[in-house]
Design an enzyme around this catalytic site. Structure first.
Site, PDB file in Angstrom:
ATOM      1  N   GLN A   8       0.840  -1.209   0.000  1.00  0.00           N
ATOM      2  CA  GLN A   8       0.000   0.000   0.000  1.00  0.00           C
ATOM      3  C   GLN A   8       0.876   1.260   0.000  1.00  0.00           C
ATOM      4  O   GLN A   8       2.061   1.185   0.316  1.00  0.00           O
ATOM      5  CB  GLN A   8      -0.886   0.007   1.243  1.00  0.00           C
ATOM      6  CG  GLN A   8      -0.122  -0.249   2.538  1.00  0.00           C
ATOM      7  CD  GLN A   8      -0.939  -0.984   3.591  1.00  0.00           C
ATOM      8  OE1 GLN A   8      -2.184  -0.940   3.621  1.00  0.00           O
ATOM      9  NE2 GLN A   8      -0.246  -1.681   4.482  1.00  0.00           N
TER      10      GLN A   8
ATOM     11  N   HIS B  82      -8.858   3.407  19.799  1.00  0.00           N
ATOM     12  CA  HIS B  82      -7.990   2.381  20.400  1.00  0.00           C
ATOM     13  C   HIS B  82      -8.497   1.950  21.775  1.00  0.00           C
ATOM     14  O   HIS B  82      -8.449   0.775  22.128  1.00  0.00           O
ATOM     15  CB  HIS B  82      -6.548   2.882  20.458  1.00  0.00           C
ATOM     16  CG  HIS B  82      -5.914   3.009  19.103  1.00  0.00           C
ATOM     17  ND1 HIS B  82      -5.125   4.094  18.722  1.00  0.00           N
ATOM     18  CD2 HIS B  82      -6.000   2.208  18.010  1.00  0.00           C
ATOM     19  CE1 HIS B  82      -4.749   3.931  17.470  1.00  0.00           C
ATOM     20  NE2 HIS B  82      -5.257   2.802  17.004  1.00  0.00           N
TER      21      HIS B  82
ATOM     22  N   ASP C  19      -0.096   0.340  13.650  1.00  0.00           N
ATOM     23  CA  ASP C  19       0.323   1.628  14.237  1.00  0.00           C
ATOM     24  C   ASP C  19       0.604   1.490  15.734  1.00  0.00           C
ATOM     25  O   ASP C  19       1.096   2.420  16.359  1.00  0.00           O
ATOM     26  CB  ASP C  19      -0.771   2.687  13.994  1.00  0.00           C
ATOM     27  CG  ASP C  19      -2.137   2.210  14.477  1.00  0.00           C
ATOM     28  OD1 ASP C  19      -3.115   2.307  13.717  1.00  0.00           O
ATOM     29  OD2 ASP C  19      -2.239   1.708  15.619  1.00  0.00           O
TER      30      ASP C  19
ATOM     31  N   GLU D 161       0.501  -8.454  11.605  1.00  0.00           N
ATOM     32  CA  GLU D 161       0.393  -7.301  10.679  1.00  0.00           C
ATOM     33  C   GLU D 161       1.044  -7.715   9.352  1.00  0.00           C
ATOM     34  O   GLU D 161       2.157  -8.263   9.340  1.00  0.00           O
ATOM     35  CB  GLU D 161       1.123  -6.108  11.302  1.00  0.00           C
ATOM     36  CG  GLU D 161       1.526  -4.991  10.357  1.00  0.00           C
ATOM     37  CD  GLU D 161       0.370  -4.308   9.645  1.00  0.00           C
ATOM     38  OE1 GLU D 161      -0.516  -3.758  10.348  1.00  0.00           O
ATOM     39  OE2 GLU D 161       0.345  -4.354   8.406  1.00  0.00           O
TER      40      GLU D 161
ATOM     41  N   ASP E 126      -0.307 -12.445   6.840  1.00  0.00           N
ATOM     42  CA  ASP E 126      -1.719 -12.162   6.549  1.00  0.00           C
ATOM     43  C   ASP E 126      -2.542 -12.731   7.714  1.00  0.00           C
ATOM     44  O   ASP E 126      -2.454 -13.933   7.998  1.00  0.00           O
ATOM     45  CB  ASP E 126      -2.077 -12.870   5.223  1.00  0.00           C
ATOM     46  CG  ASP E 126      -3.544 -12.717   4.863  1.00  0.00           C
ATOM     47  OD1 ASP E 126      -3.874 -12.878   3.681  1.00  0.00           O
ATOM     48  OD2 ASP E 126      -4.369 -12.423   5.769  1.00  0.00           O
ATOM     49  N   GLY E 127      -3.320 -11.892   8.324  1.00  0.00           N
ATOM     50  CA  GLY E 127      -4.094 -12.327   9.492  1.00  0.00           C
ATOM     51  C   GLY E 127      -5.026 -13.490   9.175  1.00  0.00           C
ATOM     52  O   GLY E 127      -5.255 -14.378  10.000  1.00  0.00           O
TER      53      GLY E 127
ATOM     54  N   ASP F 248      -8.139  -5.072  14.036  1.00  0.00           N
ATOM     55  CA  ASP F 248      -7.993  -3.638  13.760  1.00  0.00           C
ATOM     56  C   ASP F 248      -7.540  -3.485  12.313  1.00  0.00           C
ATOM     57  O   ASP F 248      -6.372  -3.206  12.018  1.00  0.00           O
ATOM     58  CB  ASP F 248      -6.972  -3.016  14.718  1.00  0.00           C
ATOM     59  CG  ASP F 248      -6.779  -1.532  14.438  1.00  0.00           C
ATOM     60  OD1 ASP F 248      -5.783  -0.954  14.947  1.00  0.00           O
ATOM     61  OD2 ASP F 248      -7.602  -0.947  13.706  1.00  0.00           O
TER      62      ASP F 248
HETATM   63  N1  SAM Z   1      -7.768   1.900  12.709  1.00  0.00           N
HETATM   64  C1  SAM Z   1      -7.666   1.713  11.268  1.00  0.00           C
HETATM   65  C2  SAM Z   1      -9.038   1.548  10.649  1.00  0.00           C
HETATM   66  O1  SAM Z   1     -10.000   1.405  11.403  1.00  0.00           O
HETATM   67  O2  SAM Z   1      -9.114   1.583   9.418  1.00  0.00           O
HETATM   68  C3  SAM Z   1      -6.754   0.532  10.976  1.00  0.00           C
HETATM   69  C4  SAM Z   1      -5.358   0.835  11.429  1.00  0.00           C
HETATM   70  S1  SAM Z   1      -4.115  -0.320  11.191  1.00  0.00           S
HETATM   71  C5  SAM Z   1      -2.899   0.717  10.557  1.00  0.00           C
HETATM   72  C6  SAM Z   1      -4.627  -1.348   9.867  1.00  0.00           C
HETATM   73  C7  SAM Z   1      -3.519  -2.326   9.495  1.00  0.00           C
HETATM   74  O3  SAM Z   1      -4.059  -3.535   8.950  1.00  0.00           O
HETATM   75  C8  SAM Z   1      -2.546  -1.801   8.425  1.00  0.00           C
HETATM   76  O4  SAM Z   1      -1.277  -1.611   8.994  1.00  0.00           O
HETATM   77  C9  SAM Z   1      -2.540  -2.878   7.332  1.00  0.00           C
HETATM   78  O5  SAM Z   1      -1.249  -3.095   6.791  1.00  0.00           O
HETATM   79  C10 SAM Z   1      -3.045  -4.072   8.108  1.00  0.00           C
HETATM   80  N2  SAM Z   1      -3.632  -5.139   7.284  1.00  0.00           N
HETATM   81  C11 SAM Z   1      -4.400  -5.010   6.176  1.00  0.00           C
HETATM   82  N3  SAM Z   1      -4.744  -6.228   5.705  1.00  0.00           N
HETATM   83  C12 SAM Z   1      -4.183  -7.162   6.542  1.00  0.00           C
HETATM   84  C13 SAM Z   1      -4.181  -8.586   6.592  1.00  0.00           C
HETATM   85  N4  SAM Z   1      -4.828  -9.317   5.665  1.00  0.00           N
HETATM   86  N5  SAM Z   1      -3.515  -9.194   7.602  1.00  0.00           N
HETATM   87  C14 SAM Z   1      -2.862  -8.454   8.553  1.00  0.00           C
HETATM   88  N6  SAM Z   1      -2.812  -7.095   8.562  1.00  0.00           N
HETATM   89  C15 SAM Z   1      -3.479  -6.460   7.564  1.00  0.00           C
END
Ligand code: SAM
Length: 279
Positions: A28, A59, A83, A102, A134-135, A152
């Site tokens: 991204q 949070h 974050d 993450e 990947d979660g 999150d």
């Molecule tokens: N609070 C924010 C919101 O509500 O949109 C989200 C914040 S946090 C930075 C979101 C994180 O999810 C990002 O760092 C992104 O890289 C991560 N992310 C996206 N897809 C993911 C996946 N499939 N597995 C793990 N992390 C993922």
């Protein structure tokens, strides 16, 4: 300069400030934007993820309703959350182990460098294990059991889409202990009503208890921001106020939005939200 959130084709939030970091990771576009009014802001693909000024609302509400009402939250799984804001809140509790999964290492590195007011030193806490994955893959066929899962994720696009799937929720159900709880964000009640409705009806097929919750997250624009809490046993509504308040006072939680009164109030939904959930 002006920078505009582009999450919606027809609604934009514009902010004056200056870009202090910009890079395309393998997942991204990552931007840290410095503003006089909201402090530093993390944008991913031009979508606001968190701001120094108001991140505490989101949070705290993603963390304390579950961590305070679960009988004994020892092992926590946090998905996304690069974050570090959720991690910092979880670590205010006497948990034994927190896994943070993450997908994009860059987000963690950028947050540790530019968003210290949000993540603090949470990534260095000895109870934390950070996994770059990947979660949705991490939760598949998991032997290990967890007490609480906090999702999150960004909005359902790109690599985050899988974090809104029926299979993902089924896998989380399987790795939760008997009194396990999950929470996830489900978007703006006004601009993304589908997100709450669709995920409610997906999760309802898997978990015996599902509770929507709202909070006023200023920079997740327009209307109440929504969350879904799914439980195998007791829900955050089952804890008596006195018990919750005693735990809140004993832990001396330093919170700026969450408190025991807000805990219960956040489950009282306006009719336009309550009425739009069931398909
Ligand atoms: N609070 C924010 C919101 O509500 O949109 C989200 C914040 S946090 C930075 C979101 C994180 O999810 C990002 O760092 C992104 O890289 C991560 N992310 C996206 N897809 C993911 C996946 N499939 N597995 C793990 N992390 C993922």
């Amino acid at each position: 300069m002006w920078y505009y959130e582009k999450l919606f084709p027809d609604v934009k939030l514009g902010l004056e400030g200056k870009i202090i970091y910009k890079k395309k990771s393998s997942y991204q576009n990552i931007v840290i934007y410095q503003t006089p009014r909201l402090g530093r802001i993390l944008f991913l693909d031009d979508t606001i993820q968190t701001t120094e000024k108001d991140n505490f609302v989101y949070h705290e509400m993603l963390t304390h309703p579950l961590l305070l009402s679960h009988p004994s939250p020892k092992k926590i799984l946090v998905i996304g959350a690069g974050d570090g804001g959720v991690l910092k809140e979880v670590l205010k509790h006497d948990v034994e182990k927190v896994y943070l999964v993450e997908i994009d290492r860059e987000v963690i590195e950028v947050s540790k460098k530019y968003l210290k007011s949000i993540c603090g030193k949470s990534f260095n806490d000895k109870r934390v294990e950070t996994i770059i994955d990947d979660g949705a893959k991490f939760v598949q066929n998991k032997e290990e059991k967890f007490d609480i899962v906090i999702v999150d994720s960004p909005d359902p696009m790109g690599v985050a889409k899988v974090l809104f799937s029926q299979k993902f929720y089924q896998d989380i159900f399987s790795l939760l202990n008997e009194d396990g709880m999950m929470i996830r964000q489900t978007g703006s009640s006004i601009l993304q009503p589908k997100e709450l409705r669709e995920n409610y009806n997906r999760i309802k097929k898997i978990f015996p208890k599902i509770t929507p919750m709202v909070a006023a997250c200023p920079t997740y624009i327009i209307g109440f921001f929504t969350f879904l809490i799914a439980c195998k046993g007791k829900t955050p509504l089952n804890i008596p106020f006195e018990d919750l308040n005693r735990k809140y006072q004993q832990k001396k939680l330093r919170t700026k939005y969450y408190n025991p009164e807000i805990h219960f109030a956040s489950f009282s939904l306006p009719n336009y939200i309550k009425g739009g959930i069931e398909e």
